[in-house]
Design an enzyme around this catalytic site. Structure first.
Site, short mmCIF file in Angstrom:
data_model
loop_
_atom_site.label_atom_id
_atom_site.label_comp_id
_atom_site.label_asym_id
_atom_site.label_seq_id
_atom_site.Cartn_x
_atom_site.Cartn_y
_atom_site.Cartn_z
N CYS A 131 19.97 19.14 -60.92
CA CYS A 131 21.01 18.13 -61.13
C CYS A 131 20.45 16.70 -61.05
CB CYS A 131 22.14 18.33 -60.13
SG CYS A 131 21.60 18.57 -58.42
N ASN B 256 27.37 17.14 -60.91
CA ASN B 256 26.21 17.97 -60.59
C ASN B 256 26.42 19.44 -60.92
OD1 ASN B 256 28.02 17.56 -58.23
ND2 ASN B 256 26.76 19.15 -57.31
N1 LIG Z 1 24.75 22.96 -56.46
C1 LIG Z 1 24.27 22.23 -57.45
O1 LIG Z 1 24.71 21.10 -57.69
C2 LIG Z 1 23.17 22.76 -58.33
C3 LIG Z 1 22.83 22.05 -59.49
C4 LIG Z 1 21.81 22.54 -60.31
C5 LIG Z 1 21.14 23.70 -59.97
N2 LIG Z 1 21.47 24.35 -58.83
C6 LIG Z 1 20.74 25.58 -58.51
O2 LIG Z 1 21.56 26.67 -58.83
C7 LIG Z 1 21.30 27.73 -57.90
C8 LIG Z 1 22.62 28.09 -57.22
O3 LIG Z 1 23.09 26.92 -56.56
P1 LIG Z 1 24.45 26.89 -55.76
O4 LIG Z 1 24.71 25.49 -55.42
O5 LIG Z 1 25.48 27.69 -56.48
O6 LIG Z 1 24.02 27.68 -54.44
P2 LIG Z 1 24.95 28.52 -53.49
O7 LIG Z 1 26.33 27.95 -53.51
O8 LIG Z 1 24.24 28.62 -52.21
O9 LIG Z 1 25.02 29.95 -54.20
C9 LIG Z 1 23.91 30.77 -54.37
C10 LIG Z 1 24.40 32.19 -54.45
O10 LIG Z 1 23.27 33.06 -54.54
C11 LIG Z 1 23.57 34.28 -53.85
N3 LIG Z 1 22.60 34.48 -52.76
C12 LIG Z 1 22.51 33.81 -51.61
N4 LIG Z 1 21.50 34.26 -50.87
C13 LIG Z 1 20.95 35.25 -51.56
C14 LIG Z 1 19.87 36.11 -51.32
N5 LIG Z 1 19.14 36.04 -50.20
N6 LIG Z 1 19.56 37.01 -52.26
C15 LIG Z 1 20.26 37.10 -53.40
N7 LIG Z 1 21.32 36.29 -53.69
C16 LIG Z 1 21.64 35.38 -52.77
C17 LIG Z 1 24.95 34.15 -53.27
O11 LIG Z 1 25.85 34.66 -54.23
P3 LIG Z 1 26.29 36.20 -54.23
O12 LIG Z 1 26.46 36.59 -52.81
O13 LIG Z 1 27.54 36.17 -55.01
O14 LIG Z 1 25.20 36.97 -54.90
C18 LIG Z 1 25.12 32.66 -53.19
O15 LIG Z 1 26.47 32.31 -53.17
C19 LIG Z 1 20.26 27.21 -56.90
O16 LIG Z 1 18.99 27.65 -57.26
C20 LIG Z 1 20.37 25.71 -57.05
O17 LIG Z 1 19.17 25.05 -56.76
C21 LIG Z 1 22.48 23.92 -58.02
#
Ligand SMILES: NC(=O)c1ccc[n+]([C@@H]2O[C@H](COP(=O)([O-])OP(=O)(O)OC[C@H]3O[C@@H](n4cnc5c(N)ncnc54)[C@H](OP(=O)(O)O)[C@@H]3O)[C@@H](O)[C@H]2O)c1
Length: 345
Positions: A153, A312
């Site tokens: 982001c 983001n």
């Molecule tokens: N937040 C932002 O603004 C943003 C922007 C650009 C890119 N990103 C990237 O996008 C990805 C997801 O971001 P997010 O903000 O959605 O993160 P998040 O809210 O923490 O969600 C990540 C999801 O991955 C799964 N997960 C968590 N721990 C895990 C594990 N140990 N093994 C397998 N699955 C696991 C869980 O979903 P389940 O339990 O449903 O599997 C969790 O809800 C990250 O790599 C982040 O860097 C985020």
């Protein structure tokens, strides 16, 4: 033209996963959507993401990456950093026509640059196969690509400000980028710095030793002109839930003839980037795939200031990933993303 597509999302309970479900559930080319979750298998999507109440039949299935890859035409991974590296070896040869990874795992083509920010890569031989999917800058160059790494982001905001100058060969000096972000950038798991009482009326800098997204910005700018001096990226937590506002300052050896020309050259055919004649407001882009930019010059044209506002979770994550899917598969670039925001919000 791809239509009637089967699309799967891994990491469906996360913030980005939820945004993907929202966007893909309304996408005209998506016929069937499956959501996989390690933590919430068996629960309705609406019980995890209350704004998906209008899709009562969407149920999160227990995480099954191989099954998802075998079933889907398009597979999105919205997992924490490091998880895609672990499973990509198993997924890369699946029948899916397109795989889009939203983590940092495959964004940086240079393994040494990757290692300096994230540690040793566990599948470095796969890095070359991925294309950095900065949709608004790459545009039609994404057509036909099968493995996409969606940008971070902060990196998206940074590169919207800097890539046009780099492409024009006018990043004469290292740019200084100052950015603020909302709390959703840190993911769904509560932490001290995302906890409401700490965050709601607060403002602070973090990662002053160097934010990890800088590495992908450096890598992407190198691809634009091969020589760009690495920018600084200083980030702050703002009392916001969504959105990134970034201000980039670039010193120029000589004034640009027409300061907007590098930006028009990159963005004039891009439907989601808007060059404003005044500084952007974050509230105008929240919830949308649009980016608002404003360029000002001062010091007799030897200093360029570019302000960028994006959401983001949409432009900086799920929306850009869907836009990249559209471009890769030859769909209308705006399909499923044509909505505006709510203002004020
Ligand atoms: N937040 C932002 O603004 C943003 C922007 C650009 C890119 N990103 C990237 O996008 C990805 C997801 O971001 P997010 O903000 O959605 O993160 P998040 O809210 O923490 O969600 C990540 C999801 O991955 C799964 N997960 C968590 N721990 C895990 C594990 N140990 N093994 C397998 N699955 C696991 C869980 O979903 P389940 O339990 O449903 O599997 C969790 O809800 C990250 O790599 C982040 O860097 C985020």
């Amino acid at each position: 033209m791809a239509e009637g597509m089967k699309v799967a999302v891994l990491g469906a309970a996360g913030f980005v996963g939820g945004e993907l479900l929202r966007l893909l559930g309304a996408h005209p080319a998506v016929e069937s959507l499956r959501a996989f979750s390690a933590s919430h298998g068996g629960q309705t999507a609406a019980s995890v993401h209350p704004a998906l109440r209008h899709a009562p039949s969407l149920v999160l299935e227990a995480a099954a990456p191989r099954e998802a890859g075998a079933w889907a035409d398009v597979l999105f991974l919205a997992l924490p950093h490091g998880k895609s590296q672990e499973m990509m070896e198993d997924l890369v040869d699946c029948p899916a026509r397109l795989i889009v990874d939203l983590a940092a795992d495959f964004r940086i083509s240079d393994p040494a640059l990757f290692a300096a920010s994230y540690g040793e890569h566990r599948a470095p031989h796969l890095l070359d196969g991925f294309t950095y999917a900065l949709a608004d800058v790459s545009g039609s160059a994404l057509a036909g690509r099968r493995l996409l790494a969606a940008p971070g982001c902060f990196a998206t905001a940074c590169l919207l400000a800097l890539a046009p100058l780099a492409r024009a060969g006018r990043l004469d000096h290292p740019a200084a980028c100052f950015a603020v972000t909302g709390s959703t950038g840190a993911g769904v798991q509560p932490r001290r710095t995302t906890h409401h009482p700490i965050r709601a009326h607060n403002f602070f800098a973090y990662a002053l030793g160097g934010h990890r997204h800088r590495a992908e910005v450096v890598d992407a700018l190198r691809r634009e002109d091969g020589t760009s001096a690495p920018p600084t990226l200083i980030v702050h937590s703002a009392p916001l839930v969504r959105g990134i506002h970034l201000t980039a300052r670039v010193l120029l050896d000589r004034p640009l003839d027409d300061p907007l020309e590098p930006y028009r050259a990159v963005f004039e055919a891009r439907p989601f980037v808007h060059l404003l004649d005044q500084p952007p407001e974050l509230a105008a882009v929240v919830g949308t795939n649009h980016a608002h930019l404003h360029l000002a010059t001062r010091a007799d044209g030897r200093e360029a200031i570019c302000c960028v506002a994006i959401d983001n979770l949409v432009k900086g994550a799920a929306g850009q990933a869907v836009q990249a899917m559209n471009l890769a598969l030859g769909l209308d670039e705006t399909a499923g993303l044509e909505f505006g925001g709510i203002y004020p919000c």
